[in-house]
Design an enzyme around this catalytic site. Structure first.
Site, PDB file in Angstrom:
ATOM      1  CG  ASP A 229      -8.336   5.182  -1.260  1.00  0.00           C
ATOM      2  OD1 ASP A 229      -9.361   5.623  -1.794  1.00  0.00           O
ATOM      3  OD2 ASP A 229      -7.865   4.061  -1.521  1.00  0.00           O
TER       4      ASP A 229
ATOM      5  CB  THR B 144      -8.886  -1.675  -8.145  1.00  0.00           C
ATOM      6  OG1 THR B 144      -8.883  -0.496  -7.338  1.00  0.00           O
ATOM      7  CG2 THR B 144      -8.104  -2.741  -7.450  1.00  0.00           C
TER       8      THR B 144
ATOM      9  CB  SER C 116     -12.293  -1.347  -0.403  1.00  0.00           C
ATOM     10  OG  SER C 116     -12.942  -0.376   0.378  1.00  0.00           O
TER      11      SER C 116
ATOM     12  NE  ARG D  90      -4.161   1.778   0.599  1.00  0.00           N
ATOM     13  CZ  ARG D  90      -5.047   2.179  -0.319  1.00  0.00           C
ATOM     14  NH1 ARG D  90      -4.852   1.896  -1.592  1.00  0.00           N
ATOM     15  NH2 ARG D  90      -6.130   2.845   0.053  1.00  0.00           N
TER      16      ARG D  90
END
Length: 578
Positions: free
Chosen positions: A433, A393, A459, A109
Site C-alpha cells: 500500500d 477488505t 482508503s 494500521r
C-alpha cells in the site's frame, strides 16, 4: 432551522480539535453535546458474512458491549472471509460512545518493520518491482495491528472477559463451515496468492483440486490459535511461537522481508481524534491520516457546492457531478495523504471552505483531462504518488444496548493477503500500500513512500454520523481499495440527499472516477444515464465498481433503524430491541 444553532456550536468546538489532528498531537476524542434521551439503543449488527453477524449478536445477547462483539466478528471474519480481512491484518475503528456522545478513532494500521527502506520495492535498476511479484513476497507484510487495536478497545470499552469472545469462531473453525458463493468465486479466480503453497494447500481437496462453493472447509490450526489467543491475550500473536512463525514466513523465499520478533513485540495501536465536518444536517466523523478520511470530507464539501441533492439516481447530471468531484478529491488525496508522523498532511487546508470553493469550480460542464492536485493552505507540494491499491477488505457495524457503536473497516489488503499463512490465518500484504517509487521525476519525496515504522496510507474510512442533538445518526464503510471513497460517497449521497432506504442506496450502481479512468457497473445504469454521461465527456467502462462491500446504518425519524448490506456480497443487517 432552529436545530442548526446547536449544530454550529458543536462544529465550532470540533473544528478546534480537528486543527490539531494534522500535527499528531490531537486530543483523543471528538466531543458532542450529551445525547438527548432517546429510545435509540438496541442490538444491531451488520457484517459481510452472516456467520460473523451471528457471532457478534451472540455476544450482545450475553450482555456484551459493541467492543466485545467486534472482537467476535473479526475472529469469525478471519475464518469465513479470509480473502478480505483477518487477524494477520490491520484495521481502523471509529467508536461512538453512547453515554458521552464522543467519537474516537482507533488506528490498528500495520507498520513497516524497522528494517524497511524506501527502495525495498525497486529492482537493481531502480525500477518498481512487478506488483504480482511484490504482493506475494515476504517483504509485502507489515506488522499486523488489528489484534492489538481490538485489545486496546476491549480494555477501554469491553464488558465480557476477553477469553469468552472467541468461542463461536473456534468452534466453527474446528467443525468447518460451508464455502459461500463469494469465497468460492475468489477460489476460482486468477490471483497470484492462490499459487502460493500455503493458500494452495489450505483450499485444495485431497486430490489436489480446488474447493468450491458448498464444500466444507476446516481450519484446525486456526481453532488452536484462537484457544491460545483467548487464554494469553494479544501476546499470543505478538510474542512467542506465533511471532516466530510470522518472522520465519516473511523472511523466507524470493524477496524476503526484514520483520523481526522485536518489530512484532513493539507494535502499538494509536488512539486518535476523529476528523469531523458537516454535511447537510449531519456531522460526518472519519479517521484522520493515515486514513483517507480527510479526502472523503473534501469530496462531501465539493458535492455540497453542487445541486446534486436536487437531483436523483436517474439523472446523468447527478452522476457527472459525483464523478468530477471524485476526480478532484482523488488528485488531492493521492498527492498529500500519508502517515502524519512522517509527512506534512494539510488537513485543515484540504477542507478549507475557500480552497474547496476554488476546487469546485473545476467540476465544469464536461469532463476533460484529469485534474492535477491543488495547493491547499499549509501544503508543501509533495511528489506525484505511484501507489497501487487493489481491492479487498471487510466492513462491519455493531451497536449495543448502551448506544455504543463500532464502525470498523478491516483488511489483509489484496485477496488472501500474501497467500502465506501462519496458524491458520493469512498474512497481510499491506506494505504494498506504499508507493513503490519514493520520489517523483522532479525529485520530490512522495507522502506515501516507505519508511521504517511508518503506516501506509489507507482508503479505509469507517465513518459515523451525528445528528443535531449530538446523537448517533448513522455509520457507513466499505471494502474496495482506493474505490472505497467512491463507494461510500455514492451510498451516503443516495441515503441522505436522495432519501433512499439504505438497502436501495447500497444497491445503486457504482461509479469510480479517478484520474483518466471512469469505471463502474455499466450494465446497471439506465441507458439514459450512460448516454447522458457520454454527452458530458464520460465514457463509463467496466472495471472498479463490481465488488464493493458497503455496509451502513441510519437512524431515521429519531429511532427507526434503517440498515443494509451490499448486495454484491453475502450479508445480514439486523436490529433487535435491547
Amino acid at each position: 432551522m432552529s436545530f442548526l444553532r446547536p449544530l454550529v456550536s458543536f462544529l465550532a468546538a470540533l473544528a478546534l480539535g480537528a486543527c490539531g489532528a494534522g500535527t499528531g498531537t490531537a486530543p483523543q476524542s471528538a466531543s458532542a453535546p450529551p445525547p438527548s434521551a432517546s429510545p435509540q439503543p438496541r442490538h444491531f449488527a451488520i457484517a459481510s458474512n452472516p456467520l460473523a453477524v451471528e457471532a457478534g449478536l451472540a455476544v450482545l445477547r450475553r450482555g456484551g458491549s459493541a467492543a466485545d462483539a467486534a472482537i467476535a466478528v473479526q475472529a469469525m471474519l478471519s475464518l469465513v472471509e479470509p480473502q478480505s480481512s483477518g487477524l494477520g491484518g490491520g484495521a481502523f475503528m471509529t467508536w461512538f460512545d453512547g453515554a458521552r456522545g464522543t467519537v474516537t478513532v482507533y488506528d490498528g494500521r500495520e507498520t513497516a518493520p524497522a528494517g524497511a527502506s524506501e527502495t525495498m520495492f525497486l529492482d537493481a535498476a531502480g525500477k518498481p518491482l512487478p506488483f504480482g511479484d511484490a504482493v506475494t513476497s515476504g517483504r509485502a507484510t507489515g506488522v499486523p495491528g488489528a489484534v492489538r487495536m481490538l485489545a486496546m478497545v476491549h480494555g477501554e470499552h469491553g464488558k465480557l472477559p476477553w477469553a469468552s469472545l472467541f468461542d463461536d469462531a473456534e468452534r466453527t473453525a474446528r467443525e468447518g463451515f460451508v464455502i459461500t458463493p463469494r469465497l468460492g468465486r475468489f477460489l476460482g479466480g486468477r490471483f497470484p496468492q492462490l499459487g502460493v503453497a500455503d493458500a494452495r494447500a489450505y483450499f485444495s481437496n485431497a486430490d489436489g483440486t480446488m474447493k468450491k462453493p458448498g464444500d466444507r472447509l476446516v481450519n484446525t490450526p486456526y481453532a488452536d490459535f484462537l484457544l491460545r489467543l483467548a487464554a494469553q491475550g494479544p501476546d499470543a500473536l505478538y510474542t512467542g511461537e506465533t511471532a516466530r512463525r510470522i518472522v520465519e514466513k516473511t523472511t523466507s523465499g524470493t524477496l524476503p522481508g526484514t520483520m523481526t520478533v522485536a518489530d512484532l513485540a513493539a507494535y502499538r495501536p494509536v488512539k486518535r481524534e476523529a476528523l469531523c465536518n458537516p454535511y447537510r444536517v449531519y456531522l460526518v466523523c472519519v479517521p484522520p491520516p493515515p486514513s483517507s478520511g480527510v479526502g472523503f470530507l473534501e469530496l462531501l464539501a465539493l458535492l455540497e457546492r453542487t445541486d446534486i441533492d436536487k437531483r436523483g439516481p436517474d439523472d446523468p447530471q447527478a452522476w457527472f457531478l459525483f464523478a468530477q468531484a471524485s476526480r478532484i478529491m482523488y488528485a488531492d488525496r493521492d498527492r498529500y495523504v500519508g502517515d502524519p508522523a512522517f509527512a506534512q498532511v494539510p488537513i485543515k487546508g484540504l477542507i478549507d471552505p475557500a480552497y474547496v470553493a476554488e476546487r469546485a469550480r473545476l467540476i465544469g460542464t464536461t469532463a476533460g483531462a484529469p485534474p492535477v492536485a491543488g495547493i491547499p493552505p499549509g501544503a508543501a507540494l509533495a511528489g506525484v504518488d505511484a501507489t497501487v491499491e487493489p481491492g479487498g477488505t471487510s466492513h462491519f457495524i455493531v451497536g449495543d444496548a448502551q448506544g455504543n457503536v463500532v464502525s470498523m473497516t478491516t483488511t489483509v489488503e489484496s485477496i488472501f493477503g500474501t497467500g502465506r499463512m501462519v496458524d491458520g490465518f493469512f498474512l497481510n500484504n499491506q506494505m504494498t500500500d506504499f508507493s513503490f517509487v519514493p520520489r517523483d521525476a522532479e525529485g520530490r519525496p512522495v507522502a506515501n513512500a516507505v519508511a521504517p515504522g511508518k503506516r501506509p496510507r489507507s482508503s479505509m474510512i469507517p465513518l459515523v454520523l451525528i445528528d443535531e442533538a449530538g446523537r448517533f445518526a448513522g455509520a457507513f464503510g466499505s471494502a474496495g481499495g482506493n474505490a472505497i471513497l467512491a463507494y461510500v460517497g455514492k451510498s451516503l449521497v443516495a441515503a441522505i440527499d436522495w432519501q433512499l432506504p439504505v438497502q436501495e442506496a447500497l444497491a445503486l450502481p457504482n461509479l469510480v472516477a479517478r484520474g483518466a479512468a471512469f469505471q463502474g457497473e455499466v450494465d446497471k445504469f439506465p441507458p439514459d444515464v450512460i448516454e447522458g454521461l457520454k454527452a458530458r465527456g464520460i465514457d463509463l467502462r467496466p472495471g472498479q465498481g463490481e465488488d464493493s462491500g458497503v455496509h451502513a446504518v441510519m437512524i431515521r425519524e429519531g429511532d427507526r433503524f434503517d440498515g443494509g448490506y451490499d448486495p454484491r456480497r453475502e450479508g445480514r443487517a439486523i436490529a433487535e430491541p435491547k
